[in-house]
Design a protein around this motif. Sequence first.
Motif, PDB file in Angstrom:
ATOM      1  N   UNK A 277       0.826  -1.207   0.000  1.00  0.00           N
ATOM      2  CA  UNK A 277       0.000   0.000   0.000  1.00  0.00           C
ATOM      3  C   UNK A 277       0.861   1.258   0.000  1.00  0.00           C
ATOM      4  N   UNK A 278       1.978   1.224   0.738  1.00  0.00           N
ATOM      5  CA  UNK A 278       2.869   2.380   0.752  1.00  0.00           C
ATOM      6  C   UNK A 278       3.474   2.597  -0.637  1.00  0.00           C
ATOM      7  N   UNK A 279       3.785   1.506  -1.336  1.00  0.00           N
ATOM      8  CA  UNK A 279       4.284   1.639  -2.708  1.00  0.00           C
ATOM      9  C   UNK A 279       3.215   2.274  -3.603  1.00  0.00           C
ATOM     10  N   UNK A 280       1.983   1.774  -3.514  1.00  0.00           N
ATOM     11  CA  UNK A 280       0.892   2.339  -4.322  1.00  0.00           C
ATOM     12  C   UNK A 280       0.683   3.811  -3.986  1.00  0.00           C
ATOM     13  N   UNK A 281       0.824   4.153  -2.711  1.00  0.00           N
ATOM     14  CA  UNK A 281       0.736   5.554  -2.307  1.00  0.00           C
ATOM     15  C   UNK A 281       1.831   6.370  -2.977  1.00  0.00           C
ATOM     16  N   UNK A 282       3.033   5.806  -3.084  1.00  0.00           N
ATOM     17  CA  UNK A 282       4.133   6.498  -3.756  1.00  0.00           C
ATOM     18  C   UNK A 282       3.813   6.775  -5.216  1.00  0.00           C
ATOM     19  N   UNK A 283       3.217   5.799  -5.898  1.00  0.00           N
ATOM     20  CA  UNK A 283       2.793   6.015  -7.290  1.00  0.00           C
ATOM     21  C   UNK A 283       1.763   7.135  -7.345  1.00  0.00           C
ATOM     22  N   UNK A 284       0.819   7.103  -6.416  1.00  0.00           N
ATOM     23  CA  UNK A 284      -0.221   8.124  -6.345  1.00  0.00           C
ATOM     24  C   UNK A 284       0.372   9.514  -6.118  1.00  0.00           C
ATOM     25  N   UNK A 285       1.340   9.607  -5.217  1.00  0.00           N
ATOM     26  CA  UNK A 285       1.984  10.884  -4.923  1.00  0.00           C
ATOM     27  C   UNK A 285       2.742  11.397  -6.156  1.00  0.00           C
ATOM     28  N   UNK A 286       3.429  10.503  -6.866  1.00  0.00           N
ATOM     29  CA  UNK A 286       4.131  10.895  -8.086  1.00  0.00           C
ATOM     30  C   UNK A 286       3.130  11.424  -9.121  1.00  0.00           C
TER      31      UNK A 286
ATOM     32  N   UNK B 201       2.097  14.905  -8.311  1.00  0.00           N
ATOM     33  CA  UNK B 201       3.166  15.884  -8.519  1.00  0.00           C
ATOM     34  C   UNK B 201       3.441  16.169  -9.990  1.00  0.00           C
ATOM     35  N   UNK B 202       3.243  15.159 -10.845  1.00  0.00           N
ATOM     36  CA  UNK B 202       3.661  15.296 -12.247  1.00  0.00           C
ATOM     37  C   UNK B 202       2.528  15.165 -13.250  1.00  0.00           C
ATOM     38  N   UNK B 203       1.405  14.598 -12.838  1.00  0.00           N
ATOM     39  CA  UNK B 203       0.315  14.316 -13.777  1.00  0.00           C
ATOM     40  C   UNK B 203       0.533  13.049 -14.566  1.00  0.00           C
ATOM     41  N   UNK B 204       1.616  12.315 -14.276  1.00  0.00           N
ATOM     42  CA  UNK B 204       1.947  11.108 -15.030  1.00  0.00           C
ATOM     43  C   UNK B 204       2.268   9.964 -14.077  1.00  0.00           C
ATOM     44  N   UNK B 205       2.203   8.736 -14.603  1.00  0.00           N
ATOM     45  CA  UNK B 205       2.664   7.578 -13.858  1.00  0.00           C
ATOM     46  C   UNK B 205       4.190   7.524 -13.880  1.00  0.00           C
ATOM     47  N   UNK B 206       4.817   7.007 -12.828  1.00  0.00           N
ATOM     48  CA  UNK B 206       6.275   6.872 -12.867  1.00  0.00           C
ATOM     49  C   UNK B 206       6.740   5.820 -13.862  1.00  0.00           C
ATOM     50  N   UNK B 207       5.914   4.773 -14.055  1.00  0.00           N
ATOM     51  CA  UNK B 207       6.280   3.677 -14.951  1.00  0.00           C
ATOM     52  C   UNK B 207       5.081   3.350 -15.834  1.00  0.00           C
ATOM     53  N   UNK B 208       5.275   3.407 -17.148  1.00  0.00           N
ATOM     54  CA  UNK B 208       4.176   3.186 -18.095  1.00  0.00           C
ATOM     55  C   UNK B 208       4.624   2.187 -19.149  1.00  0.00           C
ATOM     56  N   UNK B 209       4.315   0.920 -18.947  1.00  0.00           N
ATOM     57  CA  UNK B 209       4.648  -0.117 -19.917  1.00  0.00           C
ATOM     58  C   UNK B 209       3.507  -0.358 -20.884  1.00  0.00           C
ATOM     59  N   UNK B 210       3.846  -0.879 -22.042  1.00  0.00           N
ATOM     60  CA  UNK B 210       2.838  -1.193 -23.056  1.00  0.00           C
ATOM     61  C   UNK B 210       2.231  -2.582 -22.861  1.00  0.00           C
TER      62      UNK B 210
END
Length: 277
Positions: free
Chosen positions: A197-206, A209-218
């Motif tokens: 959950x803390x990891x998912x929160x980190x993605x959410x926080x990113x 802050x940026x309007x984008x996902x930190x990691x976007x795979x196809x």
Amino acid sequence: QPGSLGPVYIVYDHETQLPYAVKTLQEAWMARQADVADRFVQAAQTWINLDAHAHIVQAHFVEMIDGQPLLFLEYVSGGDLRDWLGIPRLTQDVPQIVRLAMQCCDGMTHALEQGVLVHRDLKPGNCLITPDGALKLTDVSIAPVFDGLVAEPDGAPGLSAQHFQVGPGRLGTVAGTCTHMAPELFDDPRQADVRADIYAFGVLLFQMATGKLPFSGQTWQELAQLHRTAALPELTPQSAVLRPLLETCLAKDPAHRGAVFHVVRAQLDAIYTRLTE
């Protein structure tokens, strides 16, 4: 309107003169899994039993009607965090990002202290926004209902889910959203704990802050590889103050993330104090 685990209806109770959001299951799940309704009701009861909290959507009661479980929730009319991503109202207001992030942490701390083991689907769509701009977490305790349920080989109906082999030709499902899944969940999804959950929160926080996902795979495989190995992308200069916290929350090794949200909350509080003096 559709939800990730089933439809959500907005209803009005003429006796109480209150609106409710009503969450239920997709019919496809009901047809395939005989016990999924009972699991849903049990999870809903965990949510209902939580004391009221300013940053958690309140679950009022659950009823079975014609064999369909209906969970009646507080109706939050301000949309969700997806509507805020990538707009200056959020990306150019770091104190606002931190305020919303602290509210998310407060809601998670409250839930975890009252018997919720893991949320497991923290994402913008599960962060509802009140008309006055406060964040409320929804879908508390619901995602794990679907863990281990057998799915057809072509996937689970309507779920953002990971599939793993449970027997010849049989796939189990782990509900969640792959863009926000911690690296360890791609390997052993049934072992999720608060560190995921803390990891998912980190993605959410990113994202805030940026309007984008930190990691976007196809593809699923590409996304899994990025979560396991890719470095944290650059932040904007104004949101760089969040980088140390993001590096902790998004650590590849769960042992390096910490396991309590109130520690994350304390770090956010220190950032907020620095930003606002």
